[in-house]
Scaffold this motif. Structure first.
Motif, mmCIF file in Angstrom:
data_model
loop_
_atom_site.group_PDB
_atom_site.id
_atom_site.type_symbol
_atom_site.label_atom_id
_atom_site.label_comp_id
_atom_site.label_asym_id
_atom_site.label_seq_id
_atom_site.Cartn_x
_atom_site.Cartn_y
_atom_site.Cartn_z
ATOM 1 N N VAL A 38 0.845 -1.199 0.000
ATOM 2 C CA VAL A 38 0.000 0.000 0.000
ATOM 3 C C VAL A 38 0.880 1.249 0.000
ATOM 4 N N GLU A 39 1.894 1.249 0.835
ATOM 5 C CA GLU A 39 2.801 2.391 0.899
ATOM 6 C C GLU A 39 3.487 2.626 -0.447
ATOM 7 N N ALA A 40 3.949 1.555 -1.084
ATOM 8 C CA ALA A 40 4.615 1.689 -2.384
ATOM 9 C C ALA A 40 3.655 2.182 -3.452
ATOM 10 N N ARG A 41 2.426 1.690 -3.436
ATOM 11 C CA ARG A 41 1.433 2.123 -4.433
ATOM 12 C C ARG A 41 1.107 3.602 -4.256
ATOM 13 N N LEU A 42 0.912 4.024 -3.019
ATOM 14 C CA LEU A 42 0.640 5.441 -2.766
ATOM 15 C C LEU A 42 1.841 6.294 -3.165
ATOM 16 N N GLY A 43 3.044 5.785 -2.885
ATOM 17 C CA GLY A 43 4.254 6.500 -3.276
ATOM 18 C C GLY A 43 4.433 6.564 -4.776
ATOM 19 N N LEU A 44 4.000 5.541 -5.470
ATOM 20 C CA LEU A 44 4.062 5.519 -6.934
ATOM 21 C C LEU A 44 3.108 6.562 -7.524
ATOM 22 N N LEU A 45 1.924 6.669 -6.932
ATOM 23 C CA LEU A 45 0.920 7.616 -7.415
ATOM 24 C C LEU A 45 1.173 9.044 -6.940
ATOM 25 N N GLY A 46 2.057 9.192 -5.964
ATOM 26 C CA GLY A 46 2.292 10.522 -5.406
ATOM 27 C C GLY A 46 1.090 11.013 -4.619
ATOM 28 N N SER A 47 0.378 10.096 -3.988
ATOM 29 C CA SER A 47 -0.873 10.423 -3.313
ATOM 30 C C SER A 47 -0.701 11.227 -2.035
ATOM 31 N N ASN A 48 0.478 11.234 -1.465
ATOM 32 C CA ASN A 48 0.713 12.015 -0.257
ATOM 33 C C ASN A 48 1.302 13.356 -0.670
ATOM 34 N N PRO A 49 0.517 14.443 -0.546
ATOM 35 C CA PRO A 49 1.017 15.746 -1.021
ATOM 36 C C PRO A 49 2.269 16.224 -0.281
ATOM 37 N N ARG A 50 2.449 15.751 0.924
ATOM 38 C CA ARG A 50 3.627 16.134 1.705
ATOM 39 C C ARG A 50 4.886 15.447 1.189
ATOM 40 N N LYS A 51 4.737 14.217 0.691
ATOM 41 C CA LYS A 51 5.895 13.442 0.245
ATOM 42 C C LYS A 51 6.059 13.412 -1.263
ATOM 43 N N GLY A 52 4.959 13.516 -1.996
ATOM 44 C CA GLY A 52 5.035 13.418 -3.447
ATOM 45 C C GLY A 52 5.305 11.988 -3.900
ATOM 46 N N THR A 53 5.913 11.843 -5.058
ATOM 47 C CA THR A 53 6.217 10.524 -5.614
ATOM 48 C C THR A 53 7.474 9.991 -4.939
ATOM 49 N N THR A 54 7.338 8.852 -4.279
ATOM 50 C CA THR A 54 8.448 8.289 -3.510
ATOM 51 C C THR A 54 8.856 6.898 -3.978
ATOM 52 N N HIS A 55 8.075 6.288 -4.867
ATOM 53 C CA HIS A 55 8.362 4.930 -5.305
ATOM 54 C C HIS A 55 8.259 4.839 -6.825
ATOM 55 N N ASN A 59 9.720 -0.593 -7.611
ATOM 56 C CA ASN A 59 9.549 -0.710 -6.152
ATOM 57 C C ASN A 59 8.229 -1.384 -5.814
ATOM 58 N N ALA A 60 7.141 -0.926 -6.455
ATOM 59 C CA ALA A 60 5.811 -1.475 -6.170
ATOM 60 C C ALA A 60 5.724 -2.948 -6.575
ATOM 61 N N VAL A 61 6.261 -3.282 -7.740
ATOM 62 C CA VAL A 61 6.246 -4.682 -8.195
ATOM 63 C C VAL A 61 7.073 -5.551 -7.243
ATOM 64 N N ALA A 65 5.714 -8.772 -5.171
ATOM 65 C CA ALA A 65 6.376 -10.085 -5.206
ATOM 66 C C ALA A 65 6.742 -10.537 -3.789
ATOM 67 N N ASP A 66 7.175 -9.594 -2.935
ATOM 68 C CA ASP A 66 7.445 -9.934 -1.533
ATOM 69 C C ASP A 66 6.200 -10.496 -0.866
ATOM 70 N N VAL A 67 5.043 -9.887 -1.147
ATOM 71 C CA VAL A 67 3.791 -10.354 -0.544
ATOM 72 C C VAL A 67 3.457 -11.762 -1.023
ATOM 73 N N VAL A 68 3.645 -12.023 -2.310
ATOM 74 C CA VAL A 68 3.372 -13.362 -2.840
ATOM 75 C C VAL A 68 4.247 -14.389 -2.126
ATOM 76 N N PHE A 69 5.545 -14.126 -2.082
ATOM 77 C CA PHE A 69 6.462 -15.087 -1.478
ATOM 78 C C PHE A 69 6.212 -15.231 0.021
ATOM 79 N N THR A 70 6.004 -14.109 0.701
ATOM 80 C CA THR A 70 5.746 -14.144 2.135
ATOM 81 C C THR A 70 4.436 -14.872 2.432
ATOM 82 N N SER A 71 3.456 -14.715 1.548
ATOM 83 C CA SER A 71 2.188 -15.429 1.726
ATOM 84 C C SER A 71 2.379 -16.936 1.611
#
Length: 113
Positions: A38-55, A59-61, A65-71
């Protein structure tokens, strides 16, 4: 998915178990990766006006993949077979897709001119 992926997930299941035990808290730590997606997706979209685009897309992919493997590892930690769980999930998704294919899309009524 290849057998090697499932085998590696099993090895990773055993590593934290040997080091940290198998408590419910340990399992919770393994699935916390979802929040990172979620953090990476929001960072990719630049959804946080304070932080802007961070990912980046990479990074998001990578986080997904981490979630798939960890699951897979978490499924094994619960004493279940990740292969069977993934196969059941894929079968459920295929059945749902087939069901959708037979439905009339909203707004397209049969016989409408």
């Amino acid at each position: 998915m290849t057998d090697e992926i499932f085998a590696e997930a099993q090895r990773w299941r055993e590593l934290p178990d040997d080091r940290n035990g198998t408590s419910e808290l340990e399992l919770s730590c393994r699935v916390k990766k979802i929040g990172e997606v979620v953090e990476a997706r929001l960072g990719l979209l630049g959804s946080n006006p304070r932080k802007g685009t961070t990912h980046t897309v990479d990074n998001a992919v990578g986080k997904l993949a981490d979630v798939v493997f960890t699951s897979l590892t978490a499924i094994a930690s619960m004493g279940m077979d990740p292969r069977q769980a993934v196969a059941a999930c894929a079968a459920k998704a295929a059945a749902y897709r087939a069901e959708l294919a037979h439905q009339t899309p909203a707004g397209n009524q049969a016989g409408a001119a």
